[in-house]
Design an enzyme around this catalytic site. Structure first.
Site, PDB file in Angstrom:
ATOM      1  N   LYS A 183       0.874  -1.170   0.067  1.00 30.32           N
ATOM      2  CA  LYS A 183      -0.001   0.015   0.173  1.00 30.32           C
ATOM      3  C   LYS A 183       0.731   1.118  -0.084  1.00 30.32           C
ATOM      4  O   LYS A 183       0.510   2.012  -0.717  1.00 30.32           O
ATOM      5  CB  LYS A 183      -0.886   0.054   1.199  1.00 30.32           C
ATOM      6  CG  LYS A 183      -1.966  -1.042   1.178  1.00 30.32           C
ATOM      7  CD  LYS A 183      -3.160  -1.004   2.331  1.00 30.32           C
ATOM      8  CE  LYS A 183      -2.391  -0.778   3.782  1.00 30.32           C
ATOM      9  NZ  LYS A 183      -1.905  -2.260   4.012  1.00 30.32           N
ATOM     10  N   THR A 185       3.848   1.636  -1.055  1.00 28.31           N
ATOM     11  CA  THR A 185       4.540   1.617  -2.496  1.00 28.31           C
ATOM     12  C   THR A 185       3.921   2.030  -3.485  1.00 28.31           C
ATOM     13  O   THR A 185       3.788   3.063  -4.376  1.00 28.31           O
ATOM     14  CB  THR A 185       5.149   0.229  -2.995  1.00 28.31           C
ATOM     15  OG1 THR A 185       5.709  -0.266  -1.782  1.00 28.31           O
ATOM     16  CG2 THR A 185       5.877   0.285  -4.177  1.00 28.31           C
ATOM     17  N   ARG A 207       2.026   7.379   7.341  1.00 32.50           N
ATOM     18  CA  ARG A 207       2.158   6.890   8.857  1.00 32.50           C
ATOM     19  C   ARG A 207       3.864   6.915   8.864  1.00 32.50           C
ATOM     20  O   ARG A 207       4.704   6.365   7.939  1.00 32.50           O
ATOM     21  CB  ARG A 207       1.802   5.865   9.419  1.00 32.50           C
ATOM     22  CG  ARG A 207       0.144   6.016   9.301  1.00 32.50           C
ATOM     23  CD  ARG A 207      -0.296   4.441   9.871  1.00 32.50           C
ATOM     24  NE  ARG A 207      -0.287   3.552   8.784  1.00 32.50           N
ATOM     25  CZ  ARG A 207      -0.389   2.282   8.957  1.00 32.50           C
ATOM     26  NH1 ARG A 207      -0.521   1.734  10.363  1.00 32.50           N
ATOM     27  NH2 ARG A 207       0.042   1.214   8.103  1.00 32.50           N
ATOM     28  N   LYS A 218       9.463  -6.958   9.529  1.00 30.43           N
ATOM     29  CA  LYS A 218       8.831  -6.506   8.411  1.00 30.43           C
ATOM     30  C   LYS A 218       9.980  -5.653   7.429  1.00 30.43           C
ATOM     31  O   LYS A 218      10.006  -5.259   6.658  1.00 30.43           O
ATOM     32  CB  LYS A 218       7.651  -5.616   8.723  1.00 30.43           C
ATOM     33  CG  LYS A 218       6.748  -5.383   7.484  1.00 30.43           C
ATOM     34  CD  LYS A 218       5.655  -4.517   7.794  1.00 30.43           C
ATOM     35  CE  LYS A 218       4.733  -4.181   6.752  1.00 30.43           C
ATOM     36  NZ  LYS A 218       3.662  -3.501   6.814  1.00 30.43           N
ATOM     37  N   ALA A 437      -2.599  -0.371  13.837  1.00 30.07           N
ATOM     38  CA  ALA A 437      -3.836  -0.397  13.083  1.00 30.07           C
ATOM     39  C   ALA A 437      -4.998  -1.482  13.494  1.00 30.07           C
ATOM     40  O   ALA A 437      -5.878  -1.669  12.834  1.00 30.07           O
ATOM     41  CB  ALA A 437      -3.459  -0.767  11.624  1.00 30.07           C
ATOM     42  N   PHE A 468      -3.496  -2.181   7.204  1.00 31.46           N
ATOM     43  CA  PHE A 468      -3.922  -3.395   6.984  1.00 31.46           C
ATOM     44  C   PHE A 468      -4.987  -3.410   5.791  1.00 31.46           C
ATOM     45  O   PHE A 468      -4.887  -2.745   4.880  1.00 31.46           O
ATOM     46  CB  PHE A 468      -4.340  -4.069   8.254  1.00 31.46           C
ATOM     47  CG  PHE A 468      -3.463  -4.452   9.484  1.00 31.46           C
ATOM     48  CD1 PHE A 468      -2.246  -4.744   8.941  1.00 31.46           C
ATOM     49  CD2 PHE A 468      -3.836  -4.010  10.843  1.00 31.46           C
ATOM     50  CE1 PHE A 468      -1.256  -4.677  10.204  1.00 31.46           C
ATOM     51  CE2 PHE A 468      -2.907  -4.238  11.658  1.00 31.46           C
ATOM     52  CZ  PHE A 468      -1.617  -4.617  11.538  1.00 31.46           C
ATOM     53  N   PHE A 550       4.103  -8.278  -9.551  1.00 30.42           N
ATOM     54  CA  PHE A 550       5.271  -8.735  -9.199  1.00 30.42           C
ATOM     55  C   PHE A 550       5.971  -9.450 -10.497  1.00 30.42           C
ATOM     56  O   PHE A 550       5.100  -9.789 -11.515  1.00 30.42           O
ATOM     57  CB  PHE A 550       5.247  -9.938  -8.092  1.00 30.42           C
ATOM     58  CG  PHE A 550       4.769  -9.466  -6.825  1.00 30.42           C
ATOM     59  CD1 PHE A 550       5.728  -9.928  -5.451  1.00 30.42           C
ATOM     60  CD2 PHE A 550       4.228  -8.260  -6.405  1.00 30.42           C
ATOM     61  CE1 PHE A 550       5.344  -9.611  -4.401  1.00 30.42           C
ATOM     62  CE2 PHE A 550       3.958  -7.747  -5.296  1.00 30.42           C
ATOM     63  CZ  PHE A 550       4.552  -8.389  -4.292  1.00 30.42           C
ATOM     64  N   TRP A 579       7.039  -0.211  -8.833  1.00 34.65           N
ATOM     65  CA  TRP A 579       8.377  -0.863  -8.191  1.00 34.65           C
ATOM     66  C   TRP A 579       9.502  -0.885  -8.876  1.00 34.65           C
ATOM     67  O   TRP A 579      10.727  -0.502  -8.466  1.00 34.65           O
ATOM     68  CB  TRP A 579       7.868  -2.016  -7.392  1.00 34.65           C
ATOM     69  CG  TRP A 579       8.879  -2.597  -6.683  1.00 34.65           C
ATOM     70  CD1 TRP A 579       9.174  -2.246  -5.321  1.00 34.65           C
ATOM     71  CD2 TRP A 579      10.008  -3.652  -7.008  1.00 34.65           C
ATOM     72  NE1 TRP A 579      10.345  -3.352  -4.963  1.00 34.65           N
ATOM     73  CE2 TRP A 579      10.598  -4.089  -5.961  1.00 34.65           C
ATOM     74  CE3 TRP A 579      10.059  -4.271  -8.330  1.00 34.65           C
ATOM     75  CZ2 TRP A 579      11.859  -4.788  -5.998  1.00 34.65           C
ATOM     76  CZ3 TRP A 579      10.966  -5.220  -8.347  1.00 34.65           C
ATOM     77  CH2 TRP A 579      11.817  -5.364  -7.303  1.00 34.65           C
TER      78      TRP A 579
END
Length: 726
Positions: A183, A185, A207, A218, A437, A468, A550, A579
């Site tokens: 999200k 990205t 955030r 992460k 979240a 999320f 991807f 990306w």
């Protein structure tokens, strides 16, 4: 001499024909009277005359009665007024919306795509004061932190209060894998596309990430690939110290609670009162916050010596019931061994000890307050309303009661200002607030959004994200954040990945080390995407699906997902390649968002806050999660009864549940049906302004895995460059 002759030959005939002559020359006496016909009106507007360097009405040039002195004075005054009006109009135009003259940074994408930190380090960001000027901020509206970060003062909202807001876009997602679906990205890729490639003013509002996950499992949260906030190591680490300010404020309040209990347990009413209101230089006075407590108690006195014994006891004793304390200490580090601790075991604590715990810093209610406030005064009021426990008669005990509100506000006075950074392509980003979240609402700050909406102007876009999946972060964005801010969203961008949809369709669980070898190309897990689209439609906002592509995705898979999304009711569905190539890879998404934003938003809340707490919980469980019903534990029911009795029943609901499933069971993928949602406990964040039911077991302090990210993080002691962040 030749030039003067030409000038005289050209000017003389024109003056001879003129009915009105305006003299702007600093030497009007050089103009011969014979050039001007009798009866012509002559206005002397020379610089010296208008600036008043000589007396009023001077210089007095008499053209044979062609002009009256009083007329000159009046006309000069009129011209001065006209000049002021023109200058004022010009200034107002400069303050209002305009297309930014933004110098975008060029990308040179490589293949294969390097690591995030290599990409970040390969781009030289603009000086933040240059960026601020480009987007219309004034020099006295920013506070610079180093070369690439600045805080933005809230005074900009007053300056731009009459400016129309831009379009408001929320980026949400399907039920994610543990690694997330991109999200952040997508958010960065979208604003890079809008501003750097379509020349549209846009702002990303993100955030601030907790350092816990950064060193845990992460990694960073600055986006990824060629769609990042830079410098990413500054983004992911201390930034400007906001989370540290929250930690300090939170723990000051925690210390105040236990200290107050200790002193009340070990002192008489008189001794306690004398220490709370001491004699200083022969004078005893209540502080401002103590006067507020007296007013709350109904004691209308300002002289400490006039209180009765009963009033002294009522004022001095909070009578906190230790079993009701909900305020925990916090730390911005994943530490599982702080989930349950015993405090007060030192000899000086005189045998007062209790079970307590630490939460991760971003789980603090102060973080949620920061994210939802709209001014310094509002933040102070919210901090004062925070309920930390109940007294022995069942009444709420607040930060105001403990006398700590002013100190908390002092610690938070700089944290309230949004942090300005930039993307890889030099477009602006606000990084501000980062509430959990699950037990909080998982959105960046209202203030960052409001300032950004003014800066982009009516035709611009502000893109923010919700934590999320849409069932959690988006639902809270609408029902909590939009309710608090009064802002109305125009579009939702729903992020999906083929990887996650395959997992929801029965594929293997996803982890950092998962190898994907799928035989089938059909995506049974698209049911989760369809459900999340339906959830968005409950709020009346058009949704555009962004398929975060991807390199392992096939063309058939991409086309199938986009087709199924549009059949499910999405306004559009677009594959995104930001990306690997930056904003250029999200231009189609940007165009789809612009078109969707031109449609009318029929935004509506899911529930009326005035209905009972249980009914609000049931509405979310059934309409959003797809539950058959809810089941309240006795403890949860008791808490609901208490909060209703205390007057908090009209607050919105912030469900605390797993993000890995629509249900309460993380292993239930796709779209679970006919389940009963268990509510194990209910808590309240009164300062932030919501009630949060706990669905099943919910940890507020993450732990470290066997191999945390910190194994790969290091510092080059020669260059002082950070290595290993991703």
């Amino acid at each position: 001499a030749t030039w003067r002759l030409r000038w005289e030959n050209r000017l003389s005939p024109e003056l001879h024909e003129a009915d009105i002559v305006v003299l702007g020359s600093p030497k009007p006496e050089e103009i011969p009277l014979t050039w001007i016909q009798p009866g012509t009106t002559v206005l002397n507007c020379s610089h010296d005359f208008l600036s008043g360097k000589v007396g009023c009405g001077s210089p007095r040039i008499h053209f044979g009665g062609l002009i009256e002195e009083d007329d000159v004075i009046l006309l000069a005054a009129a011209l001065r007024i006209q000049n002021m009006v023109s200058s004022g109009r010009r200034w107002l135009r400069e303050q209002q919306h305009r297309r930014w003259r933004l110098h975008c940074l060029k990308l040179q994408p490589l293949s294969p795509v390097p690591s995030d930190i290599e990409i970040s380090r390969g781009q030289t960001p603009k000086a933040v004061d240059v960026l601020a000027k480009e987007i219309g901020l004034l020099a006295d509206e920013i506070e610079i932190y180093g070369k690439s970060k600045a805080k933005v003062r809230l005074s900009v909202l007053e300056r731009l209060k009459d400016q129309a807001d831009g379009k408001y876009v929320l980026v949400a997602g399907i039920t994610p894998t543990p690694l997330g679906e991109g999200k952040s990205t997508v958010t960065i890729g979208l604003v890079q596309a809008l501003t750097a490639h379509l020349n549209v003013n846009s702002f990303a509002c993100l955030r601030q990430p907790s350092q816990g996950p950064t060193f845990g499992v992460k990694g960073g949260a600055a986006g990824g690939g060629y769609a990042q906030v830079i410098p990413m190591e500054e983004f992911n680490l201390h930034l400007t110290g906001d989370i540290h300010a929250i930690t300090a404020a939170n723990n000051l309040l925690a210390a105040a609670i236990d200290t107050r209990i200790l002193h009340e347990n070990t002192q008489t009413d008189k001794a306690l009162y004398n220490r709370l209101v001491p004699l200083v230089n022969g004078v005893r006075e209540f502080s401002e916050i103590q006067l507020a407590r007296l007013k709350k108690l109904g004691i209308n006195k300002t002289d400490p010596s006039t209180l009765t014994e009963e009033e002294v006891s009522k004022f001095a004793r909070l009578d906190i019931d230790p079993s009701t304390i909900t305020w925990q200490r916090v730390l911005d580090t994943n530490d599982r061994f702080l989930r349950k601790i015993t405090i007060g075991q030192g000899n000086a604590e005189k045998g007062y000890y209790r079970q307590a715990q630490f939460d991760i810093a971003v789980a603090s209610e102060i973080m949620a307050v920061l994210a939802l406030t709209d001014s310094l005064a509002d933040m102070k009021a919210r901090l004062g309303r925070m309920v930390v426990a109940s007294d022995k008669s069942g009444q709420p005990v607040t930060a105001d009661d403990l006398g700590v509100t002013g100190a908390l506000t002092v610690l938070m006075k700089d944290a309230i200002k949004p942090n300005l950074m930039q993307t890889l392509e030099g477009t602006p980003v606000f990084v501000h607030a980062g509430p959990f979240a699950n037990i909080a609402h998982g959105n960046s700050s209202v203030l960052a959004d409001k300032i950004a909406l003014k800066l982009v102007g009516e035709e611009g876009f502000v893109v923010t994200e919700a934590g999320f999946g849409a069932d959690i972060g988006m639902e809270k964005f609408f029902n909590i954040k939009c309710r608090a801010s009064g802002l109305v969203p125009n579009v939702v961008v729903l992020v999906a990945t083929v990887r996650a949809l395959k997992m929801h369709g029965g594929g293997p669980s996803v982890s950092a080390h998962t190898k994907f070898h799928y035989v089938k190309t059909e995506l049974n897990g698209c049911c989760n995407l369809q459900k999340q689209i339906q959830i968005t439609q409950l709020f009346g906002v058009p949704v555009v699906v962004a398929l975060n592509v991807f390199k392992t995705d096939t063309r058939a898979e991409i086309d199938l997902v986009c087709e199924l999304a549009k059949r499910a009711g999405a306004f559009d569905a677009v594959p995104c390649y930001h990306w690997s190539v930056g904003g250029k890879g999200s231009v189609d998404l940007a165009r789809a968002v612009r078109e969707a934003a031109s449609k009318r938003s029929r935004f509506q809340f899911l529930y009326d806050v005035q209905v009972p707490i249980v009914d609000k919980i049931r509405t979310i469980a059934q309409a959003v999660y797809g539950a058959k019903d809810i089941e309240l534990s006795p403890e949860a029911q008791a808490k609901i009864d208490r909060y209703t009795q205390q007057g908090f029943g009209n607050l919105p609901i912030c469900m605390a549940k797993t993000h890995l499933s629509l249900s309460h069971q993380p292993d239930k993928k796709g779209v679970p049906r006919d389940f009963i949602l268990p509510i194990s406990d209910v808590r309240a964040s009164i300062g932030a302004g919501f009630i949060y039911p706990l669905v099943g077991t919910m940890s507020t302090m993450p732990g470290l895995p066997t191999r945390p990210c910190f194994y790969d993080i290091d510092l080059d002691t020669e260059t002082e460059q950070v290595k290993g962040l991703f």
